[in-house]
Design an enzyme around this catalytic site. Structure first.
Site, PDB file in Angstrom:
ATOM      1  N   VAL A   1     -11.130   0.168   4.960  1.00  0.00           N
ATOM      2  CA  VAL A   1      -9.774   0.209   5.483  1.00  0.00           C
ATOM      3  C   VAL A   1      -8.806   0.039   4.321  1.00  0.00           C
ATOM      4  O   VAL A   1      -9.020  -0.781   3.433  1.00  0.00           O
ATOM      5  CB  VAL A   1      -9.536  -0.884   6.551  1.00  0.00           C
ATOM      6  N   SER A   2      -7.780   0.872   4.300  1.00  0.00           N
ATOM      7  CA  SER A   2      -6.677   0.685   3.358  1.00  0.00           C
ATOM      8  C   SER A   2      -5.515   0.098   4.144  1.00  0.00           C
ATOM      9  O   SER A   2      -5.492   0.135   5.376  1.00  0.00           O
ATOM     10  CB  SER A   2      -6.264   2.018   2.720  1.00  0.00           C
ATOM     11  N   THR A   3      -4.538  -0.406   3.460  1.00  0.00           N
ATOM     12  CA  THR A   3      -3.374  -0.999   4.137  1.00  0.00           C
ATOM     13  C   THR A   3      -2.679   0.028   5.011  1.00  0.00           C
ATOM     14  O   THR A   3      -2.274  -0.245   6.140  1.00  0.00           O
ATOM     15  CB  THR A   3      -2.388  -1.556   3.094  1.00  0.00           C
TER      16      THR A   3
END
Length: 641
Positions: A19-21
């Site tokens: 997951v990225s921001t």
């Protein structure tokens, strides 16, 4: 014939979650949610879960290092797992290039990918084709997102929102990078020391010895970062250390001039060789070889009588040029340049600059911050956080900062009511010219001309005003072809001249004598009247008019009998607009003059050089300390003359 059915290899899975921001904010793909869904998917498929791999806050862009994904690949190589299970294909990568490498890796290690939300089957050609199509869509999405981000970032940077830690001399305010008035003078000093030839190490030692900003850990690498940072001249380079940096000009208020910054970059090679400037070259970095175009170097010889002679040369083309040759060309107009500099940049600009560079509100706020800091230090000492010696040191640093800020605030308060106008420049130049005629000895004593400048002062003026000097070769002789001034100097001067607020000297023939007149452009009658009224606070100047004959390029007037001297000549109409093709036969000109018997009319002679009459004609504005003194005489009304 009996058909034997081979047993399908059991799927030993590694659950990969990333997951990225941006992803989490946009789609809610938190790591726990991915884990829960993948466990349900494996249970439905009958897969054995061997391990979990989580990359948090990392984008799937090409080049990003993902430690958990690398561990997963190592486990595939060691045959610990044979299947990667992910929520979607874009959890693994969003790059077609990376995807091809991953598929090759999987083929070489007899491993597969299965996605809970995408129908991906990498065991056959059709499945691989579909995965490539999905990957193309995913890469397109990330590229479009990147483009939108870049556009938004560019707009933010142009508005002063610099995406980095505030460098020394600046601070963030309302997300913008603004000057920090407590520390900016340190930056100015660092650049000046470096320009003077001090090395990075020498500068850091000086700052440490003086405990500047209370620090003793100044390093030469810190000085390098400051000298090479474009932000100090008002520019910003985004992604400076990448292959494709983006340069933004004039996005923040500069602390130093662009000219000084550029000169310091040129100085780098010399300073790196422990070079210390001992000789000052007036035209260094301003001259290019007329043959090859390289910048000319400087050298000097000292004669037995102690005189130093300067030369500029090109080693490749064997060209030498005496500095005196350039001086002779430069002397034709340099005094006008000095006059302009003394009036605009030395008389008016420091106080105008003071008002903008040291805003009252900013200084007051910074003083409050320092006083609060002093109170925090006192409380920390009372609570035993400091020893007495350490407390006194910290207290002394903060008190020094407060004293400096309060001094700046006092100067700013003194300039608060000053509102200089372009007319003030014209008025000051008129007064200076009359002083030169009427108070000749005092004028010479008080006024620095070009010949009075030190070499360092001359070099500074040339650095600020001159962009480059063009050379040419006539026969075998190198001559000066043209001096090109910086736009930052030319444009303000031209604007002032076009609008009638500054004069130039024009060559004139008086009978058989060649001289010059001060000429200014058209100014409306109300402004002309105001200038003359204010002049009459000092001198009983007169006004007359003359007719100019366009075809003969002459006008007639006679001031010989009463020994009058012309102060300035100006057109009474805007003839550039009225007669652009010079078809009119005559023009009308106004003439401000002063008679020989007219004496200085103010009690304090210092006022003639340090003050200018204000518009109310009851006091004088003094740009050095902003004091006000009473006039010795009442002004003579222009209408009465």
């Amino acid at each position: 014939m009996e058909v034997v059915k081979l047993e399908e290899e059991k799927k030993r899975c590694g659950l990969y979650m990333r997951v990225s921001t941006e992803d989490q904010a946009r789609e809610g793909f938190s790591l726990p949610e991915q884990r829960e869904r993948l466990e349900s998917f494996c249970k439905f498929k009958g897969y054995e879960i061997v391990d979990y791999y989580e990359d948090a806050g990392i984008s799937a862009k090409t080049g990003n290092y993902r430690p958990e994904f690398e561990r997963l690949k190592e486990d595939i190589k060691s045959k610990k797992i044979n299947t990667i299970v992910a929520l979607k294909l874009d959890r693994i990568t969003r790059s077609i290039y990376d995807w091809e490498n991953i598929m090759t890796f999987l083929d070489n290690n007899d491993a597969f990918i299965d996605c809970a939300n995408d129908e991906i089957n990498t065991t056959n050609a059709n499945g691989k084709m579909i995965s490539r199509l999905l990957m193309s869509v995913s890469q397109n999405e990330i590229e479009r997102t990147s483009e939108r981000t870049k556009v938004g970032l560019a707009g933010a940077i142009k508005n002063g929102h610099i995406p980095s830690v505030a460098p020394l001399g600046y601070k963030h305010k309302d997300k913008k990078l603004v000057i920090d008035y407590e520390t900016k003078d340190v930056v100015v000093r660092i650049f000046q020391l470096y320009y003077d030839g001090y090395s990075y190490k020498k500068i850091s030692n000086i700052l440490n010895d003086e405990k500047i900003l209370g620090k003793t850990n100044w390093r030469d690498s810190t000085i390098v970062g400051i000298i090479e940072n474009e932000i100090y001249k008002g520019d910003y380079v985004h992604c400076k250390k990448t292959k494709h940096p983006t340069y933004y000009e004039n996005v923040v208020e500069p602390i130093i001039s662009k000219e000084l910054w550029e000169e310091c970059q040129v100085q780098q090679k010399k300073n790196s060789r422990s070079y210390k400037r001992t000789l000052t070259y007036l035209y260094l970095q301003k001259l290019r070889c007329p043959k090859c175009g390289r910048i000319l170097g400087g050298k000097a010889t000292t004669k037995k009588n102690g005189n130093v002679y300067y030369y500029y040369y090109c080693n490749d083309c064997k060209i030498n040029l005496k500095e005196n040759v350039i001086n002779e060309f430069f002397d034709q107009f340099v005094n006008e340049l000095v006059e302009y500099d003394s009036v605009v940049n030395q008389f008016f600009l420091p106080m105008i600059k003071q008002k903008f560079d040291e805003p009252k509100e900013e200084l007051e706020k910074e003083i409050d911050n320092q006083k609060n800091k002093l109170e925090r230090i006192r409380k920390a000492y009372v609570n035993g956080a400091f020893e007495l010696e350490e407390y006194n040191q910290e207290k002394k640093i903060v008190e020094k900062a407060i004293d400096e800020l309060e001094s700046k605030l006092q100067t700013t308060n003194e300039t608060e009511e000053i509102n200089f106008t372009p007319r003030d420049i014209l008025l000051k130049r008129d007064i200076d010219y009359i002083n030169k005629l009427k108070l000749e000895d005092e004028y010479k004593r008080r006024t620095k001309t070009w010949k009075d400048y030190t070499r360092a002062e001359k070099a500074d003026l040339i650095m600020r005003f001159v962009d480059n000097i063009e050379l040419a070769i006539i026969g075998q002789v190198v001559v000066v072809k043209q001096v090109n001034f910086r736009e930052s100097m030319c444009k303000p001067f031209q604007d002032l001249y076009d609008n009638g607020y500054i004069d130039i000297h024009k060559p004139t023939i008086f009978g058989n004598v060649v001289g010059s007149l001060r000429f200014s452009n058209y100014l409306n009658p109300e402004e002309v009247s105001e200038v003359i009224l204010r002049l009459q606070n000092y001198y009983d100047v007169g006004y007359t008019e003359a007719t100019y004959y366009v075809e003969d390029q002459v006008f007639y007037f006679n001031f010989v009998q009463d020994n009058s001297a012309i102060v300035r000549v100006f057109p009474l109409e805007d003839y550039y607009k009225l007669d652009p093709d010079n078809k009119m036969k005559t023009y009308q000109f106004g003439i401000i003059y002063i008679r020989e018997e007219d004496k200085f009319q103010i009690e304090n002679i210092d006022a003639a050089f340090d003050y200018i009459p204000d518009e109310s004609s009851v006091g004088l504005i003094y740009p050095k300390n902003c004091g006000t003194v009473k006039l010795g005489v009442k002004p003579v009304k222009f209408a009465d003359k």
